[in-house]
Motif scaffolding. Structure first.
Motif, mmCIF file in Angstrom:
data_model
loop_
_atom_site.group_PDB
_atom_site.id
_atom_site.type_symbol
_atom_site.label_atom_id
_atom_site.label_comp_id
_atom_site.label_asym_id
_atom_site.label_seq_id
_atom_site.Cartn_x
_atom_site.Cartn_y
_atom_site.Cartn_z
ATOM 1 N N ASP A 3 0.859 -1.177 0.000
ATOM 2 C CA ASP A 3 0.000 0.000 0.000
ATOM 3 C C ASP A 3 0.901 1.234 0.000
ATOM 4 N N LEU A 4 1.224 1.737 -1.196
ATOM 5 C CA LEU A 4 2.235 2.798 -1.311
ATOM 6 C C LEU A 4 1.887 4.021 -0.482
ATOM 7 N N SER A 5 0.595 4.367 -0.431
ATOM 8 C CA SER A 5 0.209 5.568 0.308
ATOM 9 C C SER A 5 0.633 5.456 1.770
ATOM 10 N N ALA A 6 0.854 4.232 2.222
ATOM 11 C CA ALA A 6 1.221 4.041 3.632
ATOM 12 C C ALA A 6 2.724 4.197 3.855
ATOM 13 N N ILE A 7 3.491 4.353 2.787
ATOM 14 C CA ILE A 7 4.947 4.474 2.961
ATOM 15 C C ILE A 7 5.298 5.891 3.400
ATOM 16 N N PRO A 8 5.910 6.038 4.560
ATOM 17 C CA PRO A 8 6.306 7.372 5.015
ATOM 18 C C PRO A 8 7.305 7.985 4.043
ATOM 19 N N ASN A 9 7.495 9.308 4.129
ATOM 20 C CA ASN A 9 8.439 9.933 3.207
ATOM 21 C C ASN A 9 9.863 9.582 3.614
ATOM 22 N N ARG A 10 10.792 9.964 2.757
ATOM 23 C CA ARG A 10 12.192 9.564 2.918
ATOM 24 C C ARG A 10 12.703 9.853 4.331
ATOM 25 N N ARG A 11 12.283 11.018 4.908
ATOM 26 C CA ARG A 11 12.780 11.422 6.223
ATOM 27 C C ARG A 11 12.442 10.366 7.281
ATOM 28 N N GLN A 12 11.298 9.699 7.080
ATOM 29 C CA GLN A 12 10.847 8.742 8.095
ATOM 30 C C GLN A 12 11.416 7.355 7.856
ATOM 31 N N ARG A 13 12.285 7.215 6.838
ATOM 32 C CA ARG A 13 12.840 5.902 6.542
ATOM 33 C C ARG A 13 14.297 5.836 6.960
ATOM 34 N N VAL A 14 14.966 4.732 6.606
ATOM 35 C CA VAL A 14 16.359 4.552 7.006
ATOM 36 C C VAL A 14 17.186 4.286 5.756
ATOM 37 N N GLN A 15 17.892 5.315 5.296
ATOM 38 C CA GLN A 15 18.579 5.263 4.011
ATOM 39 C C GLN A 15 19.530 4.071 3.921
ATOM 40 N N SER A 16 20.334 3.862 4.956
ATOM 41 C CA SER A 16 21.365 2.824 4.811
ATOM 42 C C SER A 16 20.749 1.423 4.875
ATOM 43 N N ALA A 17 19.559 1.293 5.496
ATOM 44 C CA ALA A 17 18.869 0.005 5.440
ATOM 45 C C ALA A 17 18.439 -0.260 3.993
ATOM 46 N N GLU A 18 17.991 0.816 3.324
ATOM 47 C CA GLU A 18 17.577 0.660 1.926
ATOM 48 C C GLU A 18 18.764 0.312 1.042
ATOM 49 N N THR A 19 19.910 0.912 1.319
ATOM 50 C CA THR A 19 21.112 0.573 0.540
ATOM 51 C C THR A 19 21.478 -0.894 0.751
ATOM 52 N N GLY A 20 21.368 -1.352 2.001
ATOM 53 C CA GLY A 20 21.657 -2.753 2.294
ATOM 54 C C GLY A 20 20.746 -3.682 1.511
ATOM 55 N N MET A 21 19.455 -3.319 1.462
ATOM 56 C CA MET A 21 18.491 -4.141 0.720
ATOM 57 C C MET A 21 18.797 -4.095 -0.776
ATOM 58 N N ALA A 22 19.244 -2.933 -1.258
ATOM 59 C CA ALA A 22 19.574 -2.803 -2.680
ATOM 60 C C ALA A 22 20.755 -3.718 -3.027
ATOM 61 N N VAL A 23 21.714 -3.811 -2.120
ATOM 62 C CA VAL A 23 22.862 -4.701 -2.343
ATOM 63 C C VAL A 23 22.391 -6.160 -2.357
ATOM 64 N N LEU A 24 21.502 -6.495 -1.419
ATOM 65 C CA LEU A 24 20.959 -7.857 -1.357
ATOM 66 C C LEU A 24 20.208 -8.186 -2.644
ATOM 67 N N LYS A 25 19.343 -7.267 -3.077
ATOM 68 C CA LYS A 25 18.574 -7.479 -4.307
ATOM 69 C C LYS A 25 19.515 -7.549 -5.511
ATOM 70 N N GLY A 26 20.561 -6.731 -5.499
ATOM 71 C CA GLY A 26 21.522 -6.745 -6.598
ATOM 72 C C GLY A 26 22.195 -8.104 -6.731
ATOM 73 N N LEU A 27 22.561 -8.671 -5.572
ATOM 74 C CA LEU A 27 23.198 -9.993 -5.597
ATOM 75 C C LEU A 27 22.221 -11.041 -6.148
ATOM 76 N N ALA A 28 20.950 -10.905 -5.785
ATOM 77 C CA ALA A 28 19.933 -11.829 -6.317
ATOM 78 C C ALA A 28 19.784 -11.645 -7.824
ATOM 79 N N ARG A 29 19.762 -10.384 -8.274
ATOM 80 C CA ARG A 29 19.615 -10.107 -9.711
ATOM 81 C C ARG A 29 20.780 -10.709 -10.506
ATOM 82 N N LEU A 30 21.947 -10.772 -9.868
ATOM 83 C CA LEU A 30 23.124 -11.321 -10.546
ATOM 84 C C LEU A 30 23.172 -12.844 -10.422
ATOM 85 N N GLY A 31 22.055 -13.453 -10.054
ATOM 86 C CA GLY A 31 21.992 -14.906 -10.018
ATOM 87 C C GLY A 31 22.324 -15.481 -8.647
ATOM 88 N N GLY A 32 22.488 -14.614 -7.654
ATOM 89 C CA GLY A 32 22.705 -15.100 -6.297
ATOM 90 C C GLY A 32 24.168 -15.208 -5.908
#
Lengths: 271, 271
Positions: A3-32
């Motif tokens: 539910d996108l409307s429920a996502i708080p704005n950037r200030r209410q999130r944790v940037q480096s947690a998102e970077t960590g998830m992006a790295v995890l997803k990147g490794l998955a995209r590269l076949g694991g």
């Protein structure tokens, strides 16, 4: 699903947690599994920065490193998270937004059906403001051979049980009903239609005056776990396989499949 | 699987990335869906803090929220990561550290075998400083009925193919060989041993003077994807199902299974 409307704005999130998830997803995209260099290029960050995030991912067991090649690969915790995600993935829940979009964009009656012990069974049902009169509702068990919904299961589900249900229907059907299908190989005809178009369409076969279009929802294992169907009054409803409605139903079924991890099983039918 | 020595110290990691992963793992531990309250309790953080991390996990598609219940659940990206993790999970790679530990702690010869097209096939082989002389090496195809390795596959793998291989062996075996097995139901006897002890043990059956113990490695789907076997000279090697070696082989096979997401399929045998 989210539910996108429920996502708080950037200030209410944790940037480096998102970077960590992006790295995890990147490794998955590269076949694991990938080298630090390849992963850094893929996520467009410096190797030094990616290395720090990988260290944290390793600490949490989501990533491991080969002692030999020094390459990184997804670890046991990543498998556990995936298994939990798959176990709770619910085709009915993920298909609901698709029903709403179909109802609102095309003003059609539409529903989600799963394969029950008696046959294809409607589990969610949506109607527009001015619904057509149909003889099905939540809980209705559909025909394998004469409904578009049943034909998708028949054409794409493996297993003798589905065929047995269809053969039973054929054996007990009236001459009029049989006349609507290929007399020599009715089941083969249905399977061929699915292979060709990745959707099933009917006109006046299951209920006189009603046409319908149905498409498969695939789960992460490539099984047809649900069928998305739109129907309307024959004449005001275009059931052609390349029509607006069939295209929308296939698109929504593909969207639901993606939320279940099954998008790679969606066959894009020839135009 | 993870090479801990390669993990930089806390200073070189990213704390909030680790917290994000802990929240993700917590949601998985809770079955893949939970309320904010339940999840905050589980990860032992304040709901406000967990909410911020969930917002980031939603932003990355790893978590979604039900519009109705407001509960959080693992999203499509979590399924994708799990699928990638499973696809690259390699029973041979994850079992290697187990071989090293078995060789070093027990000074036994040990190997990993997978089910090849000709039968159980050795793919990794480790020997202690003073190895026993055996007639198997990497690439050797083992017997289904007379080797401990083959018996694990025979007892735990479904499918007519394994049984056909065993029946073929039985049909072509000499009277002396047959005499080592239950004459009435040799295959049933093997399956029963596996059900009872979750390992197979042989003494002088596959090679005179050699005893062996073998245990199954399960993948995330519960299939026996590999077998871990330890062997030694009969007399100096204890092949009893509750002996030190069998216990160690079962423990290492369970450790390898855990790295493949299959630990829930490991049956802890009765003492």
């Amino acid at each position: 699903m989210s539910d996108l409307s429920a996502i708080p704005n950037r200030r209410q999130r944790v940037q480096s947690a998102e970077t960590g998830m992006a790295v995890l997803k990147g490794l998955a995209r590269l076949g694991g599994r990938a080298s630090l260099t390849a992963l850094a290029v893929h996520v467009d960050e410096s190797p030094a920065k990616v290395h720090r995030y990988l260290a944290s991912l390793m600490e949490e067991g989501l990533v491991a490193q080969d002692a030999g090649s020094q390459h990184y690969h997804l670890g046991a915790e990543a498998i556990q998270i995936g298994l939990a995600a798959m176990r709770q993935a619910d085709p009915i829940r993920v298909a609901e937004p698709s029903l709403i979009r179909l109802r609102e964009s095309l003003e059609v009656t539409c529903f989600v059906a799963v394969m029950g012990n008696k046959g294809p069974t409607i589990v969610r049902f949506e109607e527009p403001g001015l619904p057509v009169t149909v003889n099905v509702r939540v809980g209705s068990v559909m025909s394998m051979l004469w409904s578009a919904t049943g034909r998708v299961f028949l054409g794409l589900l493996d297993g003798s049980r589905v065929r047995a249900l269809a053969q039973e229907e054929w054996a007990t059907a009236s001459a009029d009903m049989r006349a609507m299908l290929d007399a020599t190989d009715p089941i083969g005809q249905v399977c061929e239609e699915l292979r060709q178009h990745q959707c099933a369409t009917v006109r006046d076969t299951y209920q006189r005056g009603i046409s319908a279009v149905a498409a498969p929802v695939y789960d992460h294992a490539g099984h047809v776990c649900a069928v998305l169907t739109a129907l309307g009054a024959t004449g005001g409803f275009d059931p052609s396989v390349d029509g607006v409605i069939a295209t929308a139903v296939r698109r929504e079924a593909a969207a639901a499949s993606a939320l279940l991890g099954g998008e790679r099983f969606v066959v894009v039918s020839a135009p």
